[in-house]
Each structure stands twice: as structure tokens, then as C-alpha cells.
Design a protein around this motif. Sequence first.
Motif, short mmCIF file in Angstrom:
data_model
loop_
_atom_site.label_atom_id
_atom_site.label_comp_id
_atom_site.label_asym_id
_atom_site.label_seq_id
_atom_site.Cartn_x
_atom_site.Cartn_y
_atom_site.Cartn_z
N GLY A 10 0.79 -1.22 0.00
CA GLY A 10 0.00 0.00 0.00
C GLY A 10 0.83 1.27 0.00
O GLY A 10 0.28 2.37 0.09
N ASP A 11 2.16 1.14 -0.11
CA ASP A 11 3.03 2.32 -0.15
C ASP A 11 3.04 2.90 -1.56
O ASP A 11 3.19 2.16 -2.54
N GLU A 12 2.89 4.22 -1.67
CA GLU A 12 2.97 4.87 -2.97
C GLU A 12 4.43 5.16 -3.27
O GLU A 12 5.12 5.84 -2.52
N ILE A 13 4.90 4.61 -4.38
CA ILE A 13 6.29 4.78 -4.83
C ILE A 13 6.25 5.77 -5.99
O ILE A 13 5.49 5.57 -6.94
N ALA A 14 7.06 6.82 -5.92
CA ALA A 14 7.01 7.87 -6.93
C ALA A 14 8.40 8.24 -7.42
O ALA A 14 9.38 8.20 -6.66
N VAL A 15 8.46 8.62 -8.69
CA VAL A 15 9.70 9.13 -9.26
C VAL A 15 10.12 10.36 -8.46
O VAL A 15 9.30 11.20 -8.12
N GLY A 16 11.41 10.43 -8.12
CA GLY A 16 11.95 11.55 -7.37
C GLY A 16 12.08 11.29 -5.88
O GLY A 16 12.80 12.00 -5.19
N THR A 20 16.22 4.98 1.75
CA THR A 20 17.48 4.55 2.35
C THR A 20 17.39 3.09 2.78
O THR A 20 16.31 2.59 3.07
N ASP A 21 18.56 2.45 2.81
CA ASP A 21 18.64 1.09 3.34
C ASP A 21 18.35 1.11 4.83
O ASP A 21 18.46 2.15 5.48
N ASP A 22 18.03 -0.05 5.37
CA ASP A 22 17.85 -0.19 6.81
C ASP A 22 19.12 0.30 7.51
O ASP A 22 20.22 -0.07 7.11
N PRO A 23 19.00 1.13 8.54
CA PRO A 23 20.18 1.69 9.20
C PRO A 23 21.06 0.68 9.93
O PRO A 23 22.17 1.00 10.32
N SER A 69 18.26 -1.56 -9.85
CA SER A 69 16.83 -1.81 -10.08
C SER A 69 16.31 -2.64 -8.91
O SER A 69 16.91 -3.65 -8.55
N ILE A 70 15.22 -2.17 -8.30
CA ILE A 70 14.67 -2.82 -7.10
C ILE A 70 13.19 -3.07 -7.30
O ILE A 70 12.45 -2.19 -7.75
N ASN A 71 12.73 -4.27 -6.93
CA ASN A 71 11.31 -4.57 -6.98
C ASN A 71 10.59 -3.61 -6.03
O ASN A 71 11.02 -3.45 -4.88
N ILE A 72 9.51 -2.98 -6.49
CA ILE A 72 8.85 -1.96 -5.66
C ILE A 72 8.25 -2.55 -4.38
O ILE A 72 8.06 -1.84 -3.40
N ASP A 73 7.97 -3.84 -4.36
CA ASP A 73 7.46 -4.47 -3.14
C ASP A 73 8.53 -4.52 -2.06
O ASP A 73 8.22 -4.63 -0.88
N SER A 74 9.81 -4.40 -2.43
CA SER A 74 10.90 -4.36 -1.46
C SER A 74 11.03 -3.00 -0.80
O SER A 74 11.64 -2.88 0.26
N LEU A 75 10.51 -1.96 -1.45
CA LEU A 75 10.59 -0.61 -0.90
C LEU A 75 9.52 -0.45 0.17
O LEU A 75 8.44 0.08 -0.04
N HIS A 76 9.86 -0.97 1.35
CA HIS A 76 8.90 -1.01 2.45
C HIS A 76 9.67 -1.35 3.72
O HIS A 76 10.60 -2.15 3.69
N THR A 77 9.30 -0.76 4.83
CA THR A 77 9.89 -1.11 6.11
C THR A 77 9.05 -2.20 6.75
O THR A 77 7.85 -2.03 6.91
N THR A 78 9.69 -3.29 7.10
CA THR A 78 8.95 -4.40 7.70
C THR A 78 8.77 -4.15 9.19
O THR A 78 9.39 -3.26 9.77
N ALA A 79 7.95 -4.97 9.82
CA ALA A 79 7.70 -4.84 11.26
C ALA A 79 9.00 -4.98 12.05
O ALA A 79 9.17 -4.36 13.09
N GLY A 80 9.93 -5.78 11.53
CA GLY A 80 11.22 -5.96 12.20
C GLY A 80 12.20 -4.85 11.88
O GLY A 80 13.34 -4.88 12.32
#
Length: 95
Positions: A10-16, A20-23, A69-80
Motif C-alpha cells: 500500500g506504499d505509494e512509490i514515486a519518481v523523485g 534509504t537502506d535499513d540503518p 533496479s529494485i522490486n517496488i514491493d521491497s521498498l517497504h519497512t517491515t515490522a522488524g
Amino acid sequence: MTKTLTNRHGDEIAVGQLWTDDPRRTTVRTLRIDDLVREGNLGSRAVCTVIRSHDTDTGQTTEPGRVVSINIDSLHTTAGGRGYRLAVDDPRPSH
């Protein structure tokens, strides 16, 4: 070129956008989304430029400019806390 897509979380991914990677990683990259493409069975992908890379062990920061190139489903912070985080501000150091 598609300007926005919504991933399965449900995250909106937009150009621009900047992500960041997990810290907790040793190397934390900042990625700028340059394009969104649909690749059939592989799913939609974000074409990103690595605009900043910070090595947490050495403190060294670089601006590699590499394209990934990254699958847009990966652009998300998981519960962990794993995955990627949407950057609120431009994380590049000011001069």
C-alpha cells in the motif's frame, strides 16, 4: 514513464523519492527513484541511482552514482525494521 505505483503493502512509490537502506546495515545507501517500470511476471521495478553511500564502520561517505533496479514491493519497512525507509529530507550533507 510511470510517475507513481503502489506496492503490495500500500506504499505509494514515486519518481523523485529518496529511499534509504535499513540503518542496521554496514553500508547505508540513499537511492533516488528515477523511473518506474513494469516487467511482467517479475513485477514492477524502481530504477534508482545510488546518490549516497555511508559506511557505518569507517564513517566514509561517497556519492557513487551507480544505477540499481529494485522490486517496488521491497521498498517497504517491515515490522522488524528491515527493508528500506522513505527519506523525509534530502540526506546529503550541506556544504
